[in-house]
Design a protein around this motif. Structure first.
Motif, PDB file in Angstrom:
ATOM      1  N   CYS A   1      -6.998   6.619   1.745  1.00 14.87           N
ATOM      2  CA  CYS A   1      -6.943   5.717  -0.032  1.00 14.87           C
ATOM      3  C   CYS A   1      -7.232   5.640  -1.036  1.00 14.87           C
ATOM      4  O   CYS A   1      -8.173   6.592  -0.858  1.00 14.87           O
ATOM      5  N   ILE A   2      -6.360   5.621  -1.597  1.00 15.52           N
ATOM      6  CA  ILE A   2      -6.123   6.379  -3.095  1.00 15.52           C
ATOM      7  C   ILE A   2      -7.250   5.439  -4.043  1.00 15.52           C
ATOM      8  O   ILE A   2      -7.054   5.335  -5.342  1.00 15.52           O
ATOM      9  N   GLU A   3      -7.152   4.002  -3.966  1.00 18.79           N
ATOM     10  CA  GLU A   3      -7.996   3.013  -4.445  1.00 18.79           C
ATOM     11  C   GLU A   3      -6.939   2.642  -6.022  1.00 18.79           C
ATOM     12  O   GLU A   3      -7.716   3.067  -6.824  1.00 18.79           O
ATOM     13  N   CYS A   4      -5.840   2.767  -5.420  1.00 23.84           N
ATOM     14  CA  CYS A   4      -4.989   2.492  -6.359  1.00 23.84           C
ATOM     15  C   CYS A   4      -4.522   0.949  -6.619  1.00 23.84           C
ATOM     16  O   CYS A   4      -4.513   0.477  -8.203  1.00 23.84           O
ATOM     17  N   GLY A   5      -5.570   0.215  -5.949  1.00 25.39           N
ATOM     18  CA  GLY A   5      -5.789  -0.926  -6.503  1.00 25.39           C
ATOM     19  C   GLY A   5      -4.504  -2.144  -6.237  1.00 25.39           C
ATOM     20  O   GLY A   5      -3.809  -3.263  -6.880  1.00 25.39           O
ATOM     21  N   ALA A   6      -3.198  -1.570  -5.327  1.00 25.48           N
ATOM     22  CA  ALA A   6      -2.299  -2.541  -5.183  1.00 25.48           C
ATOM     23  C   ALA A   6      -2.022  -3.252  -4.475  1.00 25.48           C
ATOM     24  O   ALA A   6      -1.995  -4.726  -4.247  1.00 25.48           O
ATOM     25  N   CYS A   7      -3.191  -3.615  -2.766  1.00 25.43           N
ATOM     26  CA  CYS A   7      -3.233  -4.325  -2.078  1.00 25.43           C
ATOM     27  C   CYS A   7      -4.155  -5.776  -2.999  1.00 25.43           C
ATOM     28  O   CYS A   7      -4.488  -6.326  -2.934  1.00 25.43           O
TER      29      CYS A   7
ATOM     30  N   LEU B   1      -1.430   2.372   4.558  1.00 25.13           N
ATOM     31  CA  LEU B   1      -2.891   1.878   5.349  1.00 25.13           C
ATOM     32  C   LEU B   1      -2.648   0.370   5.721  1.00 25.13           C
ATOM     33  O   LEU B   1      -1.347  -0.291   5.386  1.00 25.13           O
TER      34      LEU B   1
ATOM     35  N   TYR C   1     -13.537  -0.791  -0.459  1.00 25.02           N
ATOM     36  CA  TYR C   1     -13.873   0.315   0.221  1.00 25.02           C
ATOM     37  C   TYR C   1     -14.327   1.461   0.086  1.00 25.02           C
ATOM     38  O   TYR C   1     -14.933   1.714   0.932  1.00 25.02           O
TER      39      TYR C   1
ATOM     40  N   CYS D   1       1.003  -1.398   0.090  1.00 25.99           N
ATOM     41  CA  CYS D   1       0.113   0.398   0.448  1.00 25.99           C
ATOM     42  C   CYS D   1       0.841   1.193   0.142  1.00 25.99           C
ATOM     43  O   CYS D   1       1.663   1.553   1.206  1.00 25.99           O
ATOM     44  N   PRO D   2       0.761   2.065  -0.639  1.00 23.37           N
ATOM     45  CA  PRO D   2       1.269   3.428  -1.027  1.00 23.37           C
ATOM     46  C   PRO D   2       1.095   4.263  -0.453  1.00 23.37           C
ATOM     47  O   PRO D   2       2.222   5.468  -0.085  1.00 23.37           O
ATOM     48  N   ALA D   3       0.230   4.024   0.275  1.00 22.93           N
ATOM     49  CA  ALA D   3      -0.742   5.011   1.432  1.00 22.93           C
ATOM     50  C   ALA D   3      -0.166   4.514   2.288  1.00 22.93           C
ATOM     51  O   ALA D   3      -1.146   6.068   3.914  1.00 22.93           O
TER      52      ALA D   3
ATOM     53  N   VAL E   1     -10.196  -3.303  -3.040  1.00 18.33           N
ATOM     54  CA  VAL E   1     -10.929  -2.049  -3.143  1.00 18.33           C
ATOM     55  C   VAL E   1     -12.198  -1.314  -3.700  1.00 18.33           C
ATOM     56  O   VAL E   1     -13.110  -0.636  -3.000  1.00 18.33           O
TER      57      VAL E   1
ATOM     58  N   PRO F   1      -4.749  -2.298   4.817  1.00 19.10           N
ATOM     59  CA  PRO F   1      -5.588  -3.014   3.672  1.00 19.10           C
ATOM     60  C   PRO F   1      -6.783  -3.996   4.229  1.00 19.10           C
ATOM     61  O   PRO F   1      -7.729  -4.021   4.382  1.00 19.10           O
TER      62      PRO F   1
HETATM   63  S1  SF4 Z   1      -6.171   1.214  -2.878  1.00 20.39           S
HETATM   64 FE1  SF4 Z   1      -5.417  -0.579  -1.502  1.00 20.39          FE
HETATM   65  S2  SF4 Z   1      -2.907  -0.151  -1.531  1.00 20.39           S
HETATM   66 FE2  SF4 Z   1      -4.292   1.236  -2.889  1.00 20.39          FE
HETATM   67  S3  SF4 Z   1      -3.786   2.675  -1.279  1.00 20.39           S
HETATM   68 FE3  SF4 Z   1      -6.652   1.819  -1.063  1.00 20.39          FE
HETATM   69  S4  SF4 Z   1      -5.606   0.655   0.439  1.00 20.39           S
HETATM   70 FE4  SF4 Z   1      -3.477   0.954  -0.327  1.00 20.39          FE
END
Ligand code: SF4
Ligand code: SF4
Lengths: 897, 362
Positions: free
Chosen positions: A412-418, A387, A432, A383-385, A429, A389
């Motif tokens: 959460c920037i909803e980047c989807g990395a998690c 957080l 979230y 998670c780049p933020a 995501v 997850p």
């Molecule tokens: S989408 Fe997942 S990885 Fe991206 S910021 Fe939100 S919790 Fe972190």
């Protein structure tokens, strides 16, 4: 000049890049499509306002839609041609909802309008250039489409330390920016120079991922050649380094404060595409009418980047790039990490469309079935933020929203990395997004409840003040009524009431129409704002989200107010219509007409006051929409709303007085003024109490947990009971009095009262039926379009049905000759709780249906999600069923009674 | 054209499924299993087979009762892993029914009754272990000695091991003392040291058979094998370094502290790290993701807590080794630690703590 990034960000992932496919071919120029579809909302904020009409011929670059508010944008014709349509059309938006678009049929002349570059831009002020950029329709081309002038306007209040140019392009597959940097290097650098002139940053940094060596080389070369004061900083390839917040951290080590904007820490971030658009606008005088888009995915055999006019349908591009419809499984707008799927290939390319990914089944397979979270922590590492997850998932699933918020869900920037790394294939995501929207709804509801409370208090105070006033008026009326009997023969008063009634009827109709239009407008605006909000949320654009949320709350309030107004006006107009209808046979009863004319005049006056108040409210609201932060205006608005409420109240009173007079028609007012006044008062009080109770019930049904509402309902019920008692007393008095007079009265009076009442009941019934039919139609439409208003409409429909039933009932009663005043009044009393029950029942049914539908939708959405989400819904369902059963029981009980 | 409509992201890392993680952990235990078998005979190996078979049967039965898809869940390998870890922790000589009881309890009660994989607050293998240790203390504290120092002077043959485990006795030519297994067993070094009965440390190391270099070395090699497996998991990023490093350092530091104070009675850090199940516990038990802490900072506290508890129980508690109890105690604390060890989120000045909202003004 070329530097490596000194900082890093937490987490991040390395998905397969898949970028080479679309870089094999040079930048393509597909042939012009037959129709260009230009949505009015290609950006964050208010949709643009059309400037053209169907059939109009436009030149390339001619503005076809203008700014509509501060956060909005211009739109220009991408080529010369004819406007053939302005209507709703599918647009590339995650919601899949259609939007109003201007459709342009190119004439293939490609004839430019006269272009006006800002040759001497270096001598112009920032405001002038920003104005120019605004009129050129420049918006952020990286993703969200935030109007550039708004972003730059923010820089005027802050000293800008760093201007950051986002050239990272970290999403897999997309190469549009890469291609742009290779092809339009000089334009890019010169565009940045314009921005430097505007923002006056201490430093200008371009952040680019190290997987674009060609672009890096050309940029270096161009910076040197043009002598630009720009640092090129290479960042390691890692998703999501192109996220605004992450890039800022990579280049400067600073973090954008949670809930804040980059400009708060002296940073402005612009995408490379935007810089080139700025160059085009300033140096060439060309508005934003085309963009570079990546066509890629294995369902396309000629993957490439293309420069396309805005509005080109995706299907046209797919055909151009030689795609195989049988292979296509998922059509994604944007990249595989943050893009959204579309179901309809007729959607156009808009200002923010950076990639069209036509993926085969093998390429983007269906997600594996979701397994339990094993708390492996891989999501946290990604998670780049910063957080947790897995914790957020836990709280989202268990609906512990306060905990989720406390764990910074909204960062959460909803980047989807998690989701990407999760070994259990949990669509994190998605969870979230769901939680975020639930929390937001709850917040809005809380805000609304606060408003309602304030309004309620104000209203209570007002009603008390008015009660005293009314008493005084009543005294005066009584005197007048007494006087009018003496003037009974005067024929001059005859035509007055008719005319008055007719005028007020047409008045009411106009107001009604106006209100309806206003309601429609507000609804559209609201929908729009909500859509934009979603877009903003998806792109993680917290600043816009905040503004939009404010806007939405305001609009919703506005809409509610208009709806309320509309409702009351509807009732009014029905009253007035009836009054007109009833007026004619009354002409042979001058005595009553004389007193009616007094009240009619009052009604008219009240209506005029109401109309004036509505208009000034509208004005204030319009002003407020333009300058949403103006406290003074807001206060004015509240005052106006208050004034309208006052006016409505006065009108109601006047009308009630009028109706009562009408009803008293048959009685001989001179003989028993005291008693009938008491009766009248009791009836009015009862009616008011009933309405209040009903309203409170409705509100409570909408918001069953609101303690305050509950308390209100209880107090209302008490009042109602008291009013009933008073009425009963008055009636017994009245009856005894009547008995003594019976002999003299009976022959002359009872019959006309009854026929009048009968007529009115019939009219009421017809009106109610017509109204309900309308609602039915609306429901059908809503069902077709799957609009959110459906539930509300259904409730309305049910309530309407209940009303029709009661009306039919009372009509029947009347026909059966239950003509005595007292029993009829009693009947009303009995009817009221029944009616209430029916309405309750209808409401409960509607709520149940809504929940059922939602569950069905969830089920359709997939088993895994259903498992989670139906939990809460099932509870709700049970609740609704209980409620329905309870109301049914009550109804049965009251019927046997 | 029926196009698939789902929300982002549209792609997923391939090959890193939950089953893969479990498989990698299973793979990483193999060096330990091999060394254990090599040095102490087939006992452990047989226990592993019994345990896995029991686990699969129990898991399938419960899944069927709960109306879940049996194959879908069996394929996540979590039951196999639980059974394997428990079997590795058991003394090689315990009777089969003891293993079966322990595994069944682990799977049915500690895992499935709590809602299955992902929902169990306690490490299921350690719950099973603790149950057996409390209920059957005698067989649970008998351990084979390294063959050089036992009376038998050789590892038990495969057939004898089977007989021992299934019938409780062995006989025949291989056994020096045909009707007892005492020839093969002795206390573990930790156990022996704990019960040195007033001997000074140096005397204990000089006289007690279990503390002879050959025996200590055997345990050392087992620990090294698990360390190797653990490093493999770290390399694969299946686990993070936080828990094992915190656990081992805490254990080493506290042991070192007391060793410095009283070296004649306390054992050295090295002894603590290499003669018990420290490595196994640090890399395979404490890292069980479901029941441990989840944030990186939380894992540090969690691991350190286990390390300290291990020392306390080993030194002053009633049991020679303490991995199970230490881990279970920290499982209790894990959710709490998680609330107080949140990472600092991007854009916030400091990390949030606890569960109350407010107080954080970025
Ligand atoms: S989408 Fe997942 S990885 Fe991206 S910021 Fe939100 S919790 Fe972190
Ligand atoms: S990656 Fe998936 S399974 Fe692992 S902790 Fe996160 S959500 Fe749970």
């Amino acid at each position: 000049m070329l530097q490596q990034a000194q900082y890093g960000f937490h987490g991040g992932i390395h998905p397969p890049e898949n970028k080479t496919q679309s870089l094999q071919l040079p930048l393509g120029q597909p042939p012009l499509a037959d129709r260009l579809i230009l949505p009015l909302g290609q950006h964050i904020g208010q949709a643009s306002q059309p400037l053209v009409q169907i059939g109009e011929h436009v030149l390339k670059g001619q503005p076809i839609a203008s700014n509509n508010g501060f956060v909005s944008s211009y739109l220009h014709a991408p080529t010369s041609g004819t406007i053939v349509e302005i209507s709703e059309h599918q647009v590339p938006h995650p919601s899949g909802l259609p939007e109003v678009c201007i459709v342009l049929q190119p004439d293939h002349q490609d004839q430019w309008i006269e272009r006006q570059p800002l040759v001497d831009w270096q001598t112009l002020s920032a405001t002038q250039i920003i104005q120019h950029l605004s009129s050129m329709g420049i918006v952020g081309m990286g993703g969200a489409g935030f109007p550039t002038q708004v972003k730059l306007a923010g820089s005027e209040k802050h000293t800008i330390q760093e201007l950051i140019i986002n050239a990272a392009e970290c999403e897999p597959y997309i190469t549009a920016d890469d291609m742009l940097m290779r092809e339009k290097t000089d334009a890019l650098i010169q565009g940045i120079q314009v921005l430097q002139h505007l923002a006056k940053p201490e430093k200008t940094l371009i952040g680019i991922e190290d997987n674009k060596p060609t672009a890096i080389e050309r940029l270096q070369d161009s910076i040197k050649r043009l002598g630009a004061n720009i640092q090129l900083i290479v960042v390691p390839t890692k998703y999501p380094s192109g996220g605004e917040k992450q890039l800022i951290q990579l280049l400067t080590g600073k973090e954008v404060p949670s809930g804040g904007l980059p400009v708060d820490i002296g940073i402005i971030c612009q995408n490379v595409g935007t810089c080139v658009a700025v160059y085009d606008a300033v140096h060439l005088g060309q508005p934003l009418i085309s963009r570079i888009t990546t066509l890629t995915g294995n369902a396309i055999s000629a993957a490439q980047n293309v420069e396309v006019p805005l509005g080109t349908p995706v299907s046209h591009l797919l055909q151009y790039a030689d795609f195989d419809a049988t292979e296509l499984e998922r059509l994604v707008i944007g990249g595989p990490m943050m893009g959204f799927t579309i179901a309809d290939t007729s959607v156009p390319v808009i200002k923010t469309t950076n990639c069209i990914l036509a993926a085969t089944k093998k390429e983007l397979p269906q997600p594996a079935p979701e397994q339990a979270c094993i708390r492996c922590g891989m999501c946290e590492q990604a998670c780049p933020a910063g957080l947790l997850p897995q914790q957020l998932l836990w709280f989202s699933k268990s609906q512990e929203h306060d905990k989720a918020e406390h764990h910074n869900l909204f960062d959460c920037i909803e980047c989807g990395a998690c989701s990407y790394v999760c070994p259990s294939s949990i669509p994190l995501v998605q969870y979230y997004r769901h939680s975020k929207s639930t929390i937001r709804e709850a917040r809005e509801a809380a805000v609304k409840a606060d408003h309602a409370k304030v309004r309620f208090e104000a209203r209570k105070a007002r009603i008390e003040a008015e009660a005293a006033e009314k008493e005084a008026k009543r005294q005066a009326n009584r005197a007048k009524a007494a006087a009018s009997t003496t003037k009974a023969a005067a024929p001059a008063t005859k035509p007055a009431p008719e005319k008055a009634a007719a005028t007020s009827a047409s008045d009411a109709q106009t107001i009604l129409k106006k209100l309806k239009v206003e309601l429609a407008l507000t609804s559209t605006k609201l929908n729009k704002a909500q859509k934009n909000l979603q877009a903003a949320q998806e792109s993680g654009d917290s600043d816009t989200v905040a503004t939009l949320q404010g806007q939405i709350a305001e609009l919703e309030q506005q809409k509610q107010a208009v709806q309320q107004q509309l409702e009351s006006t509807h009732v009014e107009s029905t009253h007035v219509d009836n009054a007109t209808n009833v007026a004619t046979p009354q002409t042979n009863k001058p005595a009553i007409n004389a007193s009616t004319s007094v009240t009619s005049a009052e009604v008219k006056k009240a209506k005029v006051a109401l109309a004036i108040a509505s208009t000034s409210l509208k004005k204030v609201q319009k002003q407020l929409a333009e300058t949403p932060d103006d406290e003074a205006l807001k206060e004015k608005e509240t005052a106006q709303i208050q004034a309208i409420a006052d006016a409505e109240k006065a009108l109601q009173d006047a009308q009630q007085a009028e109706t009562k007079l009408d009803a008293a028609d048959g009685a001989s007012p001179a003989k028993k003024p005291a008693i009938s006044d008491a009766l009248k008062k009791a009836k009015v009080d009862l009616a008011i109490a009933t309405t209040h109770l009903k309203k409170a019930h409705e509100k409570l049904a909408a918001d069953p947990d609101n303690e305050e509402l509950k308390a209100r309902v209880t107090s209302r019920e008490e009042k109602l009971a008291a009013a009933k008692q008073a009425l009963e007393q008055a009636q017994t008095q009245d009856q005894t009095h009547e008995k003594t007079q019976e002999a003299t009265k009976e022959a002359t009076n009872t019959a006309p009262v009854n026929t009048d009442a009968l007529k009115q009941a019939k009219i009421d019934l017809a009106m109610a039926k017509a109204a309900n039919k309308k609602v039915e139609k609306a429901i059908e439409k809503a069902k077709e379009l799957d609009l959110p208003e459906l539930a509300g409409l259904e409730q309305q429909h049910q309530a309407g049905l209940a009303r029709i039933q009661t009306l039919e009932q009372s009509l029947q009663d009347m026909n059966q000759g239950k003509t005595q005043t007292a029993p009829a009044a009693k009947k009303v009393q009995v009817d009221n709780p029944q009616k209430q029950l029916k309405i309750d029942h209808a409401l409960a049914k509607a709520a149940l249906n809504k929940v059922k539908r939602e569950i069905e939708n969830r089920r359709k959405d997939g088993a895994s999600e259903a498992e989670l989400n139906t939990q809460g819904l099932l509870d709700k369902l049970a609740q609704c069923e209980d409620k329905l059963a309870a109301t049914e029981r009550q109804m049965a009980a009251s019927e046997t009674e | 054209m029926a196009l698939l409509r789902i929300t982002s992201p549209h792609t997923q890392r391939t090959g890193h499924r939950t089953a893969w993680i479990m498989q990698m952990v299973i793979l990483a235990t193999l060096p330990g299993l091999l060394v254990q078998t090599w040095l102490f005979g087939w006992g452990t190996f047989i226990q592993v087979l019994i345990a896995i078979a029991t686990a699969l049967v129990c898991e399938a039965a419960v899944l069927k009762l709960r109306g879940r898809s049996i194959m879908f869940f069996l394929q996540d390998y979590s039951a196999v892993l639980t059974a394997l870890l428990l079997a590795l922790a058991l003394p090689p000589s315990v009777p089969w029914w003891l293993t079966v009881t322990g595994v069944a309890f682990s799977i049915i009660v500690a895992k499935q009754l709590y809602g299955g994989l992902g929902n169990n607050p306690f490490n299921p293998a350690m719950i099973g272990y603790a149950l057996l240790l409390v209920s059957f203390p005698v067989p649970m504290t008998q351990w084979f000695g390294a063959y050089e120092v036992t009376a038998a002077n050789e590892v038990m043959a495969f057939t004898d091991s089977i007989k021992l485990i299934f019938t409780g006795a062995i006989e025949g030519a291989h056994a020096v003392d045909a009707y007892t297994i005492d020839a093969y067993t002795m206390a573990t070094p930790l156990d022996a040291f704990k019960h040195k009965e007033g001997l000074m440390s140096s005397e204990a190391f000089a006289t007690l058979p279990a503390l002879q270099p050959a025996n200590i070395n055997a345990f050392f090699w087992i620990n090294m094998a698990y360390l190797a497996g653990g490093l493999f998991l770290l390399y694969l990023r299946v686990i993070t370094w936080h828990t094992p490093v915190a656990l081992l350092s805490a254990l080493a530091i506290i042991a070192g502290f007391f060793y410095i104070i009283d070296s004649s009675n306390a054992a050295s850090s090295w002894f603590h790290l290499t003669t018990g199940a420290a490595m196994f516990g640090a890399f395979f038990i404490a890292t069980d993701p479901v029941s441990s802490c989840t944030s990186n900072r939380g894992k540090l506290f969690y691991g350190a807590g286990i390390g300290i508890l291990i020392y306390i129980i080993r030194t002053w508690g009633g049991y020679p080794d303490a991995i199970a109890f230490a881990v279970l105690l920290m499982n209790f604390a894990a959710p709490f630690i998680d609330y107080y060890a949140q990472p600092r989120t991007y854009g916030h000045k400091e990390a949030k703590k606890g569960l109350k909202t407010g107080g954080d003004n970025p």
